[in-house]
Design a protein around this motif. Sequence first.
Motif, PDB file in Angstrom:
ATOM      1  N   THR A  87       0.849  -1.191   0.000  1.00  0.00           N
ATOM      2  CA  THR A  87       0.000   0.000   0.000  1.00  0.00           C
ATOM      3  C   THR A  87       0.886   1.242   0.000  1.00  0.00           C
ATOM      4  N   LEU A  88       1.606   1.400  -1.073  1.00  0.00           N
ATOM      5  CA  LEU A  88       2.610   2.442  -1.182  1.00  0.00           C
ATOM      6  C   LEU A  88       2.029   3.816  -0.909  1.00  0.00           C
ATOM      7  N   GLY A  89       2.596   4.514   0.096  1.00  0.00           N
ATOM      8  CA  GLY A  89       2.195   5.889   0.340  1.00  0.00           C
ATOM      9  C   GLY A  89       0.816   6.065   0.918  1.00  0.00           C
ATOM     10  N   ARG A  90       0.206   5.011   1.380  1.00  0.00           N
ATOM     11  CA  ARG A  90      -1.176   5.103   1.841  1.00  0.00           C
ATOM     12  C   ARG A  90      -1.248   5.904   3.143  1.00  0.00           C
ATOM     13  N   LEU A  91      -2.027   6.987   3.101  1.00  0.00           N
ATOM     14  CA  LEU A  91      -2.314   7.779   4.295  1.00  0.00           C
ATOM     15  C   LEU A  91      -3.735   7.474   4.732  1.00  0.00           C
ATOM     16  N   TYR A  92      -3.898   7.196   6.011  1.00  0.00           N
ATOM     17  CA  TYR A  92      -5.232   6.995   6.565  1.00  0.00           C
ATOM     18  C   TYR A  92      -5.629   8.299   7.256  1.00  0.00           C
ATOM     19  N   PHE A  93      -6.642   8.964   6.739  1.00  0.00           N
ATOM     20  CA  PHE A  93      -7.052  10.257   7.250  1.00  0.00           C
ATOM     21  C   PHE A  93      -8.143  10.138   8.301  1.00  0.00           C
ATOM     22  N   GLY A  94      -8.109  11.039   9.291  1.00  0.00           N
ATOM     23  CA  GLY A  94      -9.247  11.223  10.165  1.00  0.00           C
ATOM     24  C   GLY A  94     -10.348  11.950   9.406  1.00  0.00           C
ATOM     25  N   ARG A  95     -11.496  12.112  10.053  1.00  0.00           N
ATOM     26  CA  ARG A  95     -12.641  12.688   9.351  1.00  0.00           C
ATOM     27  C   ARG A  95     -12.621  14.211   9.282  1.00  0.00           C
ATOM     28  N   GLY A  96     -11.638  14.815   9.937  1.00  0.00           N
ATOM     29  CA  GLY A  96     -11.495  16.258   9.819  1.00  0.00           C
ATOM     30  C   GLY A  96     -12.162  17.026  10.955  1.00  0.00           C
ATOM     31  N   THR A  97     -11.586  18.171  11.271  1.00  0.00           N
ATOM     32  CA  THR A  97     -12.136  19.089  12.278  1.00  0.00           C
ATOM     33  C   THR A  97     -12.220  20.462  11.654  1.00  0.00           C
ATOM     34  N   GLN A  98     -13.421  21.020  11.661  1.00  0.00           N
ATOM     35  CA  GLN A  98     -13.602  22.355  11.106  1.00  0.00           C
ATOM     36  C   GLN A  98     -13.367  23.364  12.233  1.00  0.00           C
ATOM     37  N   LEU A  99     -12.283  24.105  12.126  1.00  0.00           N
ATOM     38  CA  LEU A  99     -11.924  25.100  13.140  1.00  0.00           C
ATOM     39  C   LEU A  99     -12.361  26.487  12.692  1.00  0.00           C
ATOM     40  N   THR A 100     -13.061  27.179  13.568  1.00  0.00           N
ATOM     41  CA  THR A 100     -13.424  28.575  13.341  1.00  0.00           C
ATOM     42  C   THR A 100     -12.848  29.399  14.477  1.00  0.00           C
ATOM     43  N   VAL A 101     -12.072  30.400  14.131  1.00  0.00           N
ATOM     44  CA  VAL A 101     -11.492  31.294  15.131  1.00  0.00           C
ATOM     45  C   VAL A 101     -12.177  32.652  15.000  1.00  0.00           C
ATOM     46  N   TRP A 102     -12.877  33.056  16.064  1.00  0.00           N
ATOM     47  CA  TRP A 102     -13.600  34.324  16.061  1.00  0.00           C
ATOM     48  C   TRP A 102     -12.675  35.461  16.455  1.00  0.00           C
ATOM     49  N   PRO A 103     -12.770  36.573  15.733  1.00  0.00           N
ATOM     50  CA  PRO A 103     -11.894  37.714  16.039  1.00  0.00           C
ATOM     51  C   PRO A 103     -12.256  38.391  17.358  1.00  0.00           C
TER      52      PRO A 103
END
Lengths: 116, 113
Positions: free
Chosen positions: A100-116
Amino acid sequence: QQQVKQSPQSLIVQKGGISIINCAYENTAFDYFPWYQQFPGKGPALLIAIRPDVSEKKEGRFTISFNKSAKQFSLHIMDSQPGDSATYFCAASSVNRGSTLGRLYFGRGTQLTVWP
Amino acid sequence: DTAVSQTPKYLVTQMGNDKSIKCEQNLGHDTMYWYKQDSKKFLKIMFSYNNKELIINETVPNRFSPKSPDKAHLNLHINSLELGDSAVYFCASSQDVPEETQYFGPGTRLLVL
């Protein structure tokens, strides 16, 4: 089956605060743990990565903490800025990847919002 | 110069049509990938090619067929498009070394009506 579990799904942080995103894995063959950052309308891009022979890696305001025994790693963003607002993905792979050359297993992601 | 480029950027088409997405990398990398990102941002690998040879073929309907004419190109052809194919498709490339960084293209936004 999700090889890398990521939490939280979304995160809202005030400017100047600390953003923390956590990931966990089961496969002990994993030995490379990158984080990718994705801005809206763009492709993901490598942010920072760690090998399990160290417990922490810091690049500017971004730090990866790694706990090998717990099979967990996390991304800390210090002094979070509105420009950090993006989706963050943790990932894992095995250097000895065999067929499985180069196979990256990704998490499902986190949407970050930074409020000013 | 764009490292990994994809065309088209947007693709709107009717169900049942056949479409292709092209990808080119000018980084001299040996390995190229196709990913599908759904509306919830989940990145799912579809295929991986190393030196024009198929390495990874995830559970993807056989309506999807990748083609690598040379090391710098990996195209994705989709037959009989379905509503569920609507997503953003990313091409990526990497060097064939341990801990290689994957470089992603800008994505192709596919909408099937």
